[in-house]
Design a protein around this motif. Structure first.
Motif, mmCIF file in Angstrom:
data_model
loop_
_atom_site.group_PDB
_atom_site.id
_atom_site.type_symbol
_atom_site.label_atom_id
_atom_site.label_comp_id
_atom_site.label_asym_id
_atom_site.label_seq_id
_atom_site.Cartn_x
_atom_site.Cartn_y
_atom_site.Cartn_z
ATOM 1 N N ARG A 1 2.840 -35.027 3.225
ATOM 2 C CA ARG A 1 2.288 -33.734 3.586
ATOM 3 C C ARG A 1 2.801 -32.657 2.628
ATOM 4 N N THR A 2 1.955 -31.718 2.383
ATOM 5 C CA THR A 2 2.267 -30.651 1.427
ATOM 6 C C THR A 2 2.302 -29.307 2.143
ATOM 7 N N ASN A 54 9.050 -26.679 2.111
ATOM 8 C CA ASN A 54 8.750 -27.737 3.084
ATOM 9 C C ASN A 54 9.959 -28.665 3.173
ATOM 10 N N PRO A 55 11.036 -28.199 3.813
ATOM 11 C CA PRO A 55 12.311 -28.928 3.728
ATOM 12 C C PRO A 55 12.440 -30.157 4.640
ATOM 13 N N GLY A 56 11.555 -30.320 5.583
ATOM 14 C CA GLY A 56 11.715 -31.397 6.556
ATOM 15 C C GLY A 56 11.323 -32.760 6.007
ATOM 16 N N THR A 57 11.301 -33.728 6.909
ATOM 17 C CA THR A 57 10.871 -35.087 6.577
ATOM 18 C C THR A 57 9.881 -35.562 7.632
ATOM 19 N N ILE A 58 9.208 -36.646 7.325
ATOM 20 C CA ILE A 58 8.295 -37.258 8.281
ATOM 21 C C ILE A 58 8.598 -38.753 8.356
ATOM 22 N N THR A 59 8.536 -39.288 9.553
ATOM 23 C CA THR A 59 8.821 -40.710 9.749
ATOM 24 C C THR A 59 7.504 -41.463 9.931
ATOM 25 N N LEU A 60 7.347 -42.518 9.142
ATOM 26 C CA LEU A 60 6.134 -43.321 9.175
ATOM 27 C C LEU A 60 6.477 -44.761 9.557
ATOM 28 N N ILE A 73 9.835 -45.783 7.827
ATOM 29 C CA ILE A 73 10.040 -45.147 6.517
ATOM 30 C C ILE A 73 10.164 -43.639 6.712
ATOM 31 N N ILE A 74 11.246 -43.097 6.164
ATOM 32 C CA ILE A 74 11.419 -41.641 6.207
ATOM 33 C C ILE A 74 10.970 -41.070 4.868
ATOM 34 N N GLN A 75 10.006 -40.201 4.945
ATOM 35 C CA GLN A 75 9.390 -39.682 3.726
ATOM 36 C C GLN A 75 9.623 -38.177 3.609
ATOM 37 N N GLY A 76 10.014 -37.741 2.416
ATOM 38 C CA GLY A 76 10.169 -36.313 2.164
ATOM 39 C C GLY A 76 8.824 -35.621 2.063
ATOM 40 N N THR A 125 9.651 -25.414 -2.638
ATOM 41 C CA THR A 125 10.596 -26.523 -2.674
ATOM 42 C C THR A 125 10.407 -27.415 -1.443
ATOM 43 N N GLY A 126 10.364 -28.703 -1.670
ATOM 44 C CA GLY A 126 10.236 -29.646 -0.559
ATOM 45 C C GLY A 126 11.234 -30.767 -0.687
ATOM 46 N N SER A 127 11.530 -31.431 0.420
ATOM 47 C CA SER A 127 12.468 -32.551 0.387
ATOM 48 C C SER A 127 11.912 -33.717 -0.426
ATOM 49 N N GLY A 128 10.587 -33.726 -0.605
ATOM 50 C CA GLY A 128 9.966 -34.795 -1.376
ATOM 51 C C GLY A 128 9.457 -34.350 -2.735
ATOM 52 N N GLY A 129 9.720 -33.128 -3.134
ATOM 53 C CA GLY A 129 9.282 -32.663 -4.442
ATOM 54 C C GLY A 129 8.817 -31.219 -4.409
#
Length: 282
Positions: A1-2, A54-60, A73-76, A125-129
């Motif tokens: 997610r962006t 977008n500092p959080g994470t998402i669990t898939l 899977i924890i995704q940034g 800035t995001g936890s995944g990029g």
């Protein structure tokens, strides 16, 4: 997610500077303590907004496709993209002498009608990029017009010192001169650089490039005249009108140079070298 994208910058349009002399009236440019002349009409676009963080994470779910099991899977998350910098478009500078005179008293004249796009917004800035950043809409050069007309009061006249005109941008603007009276300059450098649409012997109609038209009047320099365009250059002479340079006359166009005159009357003349180049046709 962006994350959310920053807002795009607003459009900026330069204003209009118009100087008019009519029926024996005289307008003096820069005569007195100021000397010299600088006329600018720049349109500056707004800067794009910064993308959201977008500092959080998402669990898939993992391979077992079941959420809450050990192979999850924890995704940034991706930071938001920066907004696009707004378009800037140069304005208009017009000098018009209808039976009157506009003069700089021999002082140099510089005219610029450039566009300047705003800066693109930074990515969030995001936890995944980090989000994408720094793109802008194209900017456009504006328009410069010199015109002299003959009225019952006589021929209009524009008389300037060394003259430099710039109508460039990411996309080129337009420089045009129409002489029913006389336009004289000590020297002239006129540039319209930037993306330009191709012409097909229609340089009098398009909104880009350089166009000089003499309707019984003259466009002249005592020194050199240099015309340069990423698009096309048109020079039309009728009723004995003439474009002339006391020094070298240079026309350089990436597309077309379109010269037209009447039988028995020259369209251009020069006291020096005549240097003409065109990317496609003359």
């Amino acid at each position: 997610r962006t994350g959310a994208t920053g807002g795009n910058g607003g459009f900026g349009m330069g204003g209009e500077i118009e100087i008019v002399a009519t029926d024996r009236g005289t307008v003096g440019l820069g005569i007195g303590r100021s000397g010299g002349n600088l006329f600018t009409s720049t349109g500056t676009g707004g800067d794009g907004g910064r993308g959201a963080d977008n500092p959080g994470t998402i669990t898939l779910p993992g391979d077992d496709l079941v959420l809450g099991t050990p192979d999850d899977i924890i995704q940034g998350l991706q930071g938001g993209n920066g907004g696009i910098g707004g378009e800037g478009s140069g304005g208009t500078v017009r000098l018009s002498a209808a039976g009157g005179t506009i003069t700089s008293g021999g002082a140099a004249v510089e005219i610029s009608v450039a566009g300047m796009s705003g800066d693109g917004g930074a990515g969030g800035t995001g936890s995944g990029g980090v989000g994408n950043c720094c793109s802008s809409f194209i900017d456009f050069g504006g328009r410069v017009i010199f015109e002299t007309l003959t009225t019952s009061a006589g021929a209009g006249r524009i008389s300037l010192g060394d003259t430099t005109i710039e109508a460039s941008g990411g996309a080129a603007g337009r420089i045009e001169m129409h002489a029913g009276g006389n336009i004289t300059m000590s020297s002239l450098v006129a540039d319209t650089f930037g993306f330009s649409f191709p012409t097909n012997n229609n340089t009098s109609e398009i909104a880009q490039g350089i166009f000089l038209e003499t309707n019984g009047g003259t466009i002249s320099t005592t020194g050199e005249m240099t015309l340069r365009a990423s698009g096309s250059i048109g020079v039309y002479g009728q009723d004995g009108g003439l474009v002339s340079a006391g020094g070298n006359l240079t026309m350089a166009a990436d597309d077309q140079v379109d010269l037209r005159g009447q039988t028995g009357n020259p369209t251009v003349s020069t006291g020096g070298d005549f240097l003409i180049t065109a990317g496609n046709s003359i």
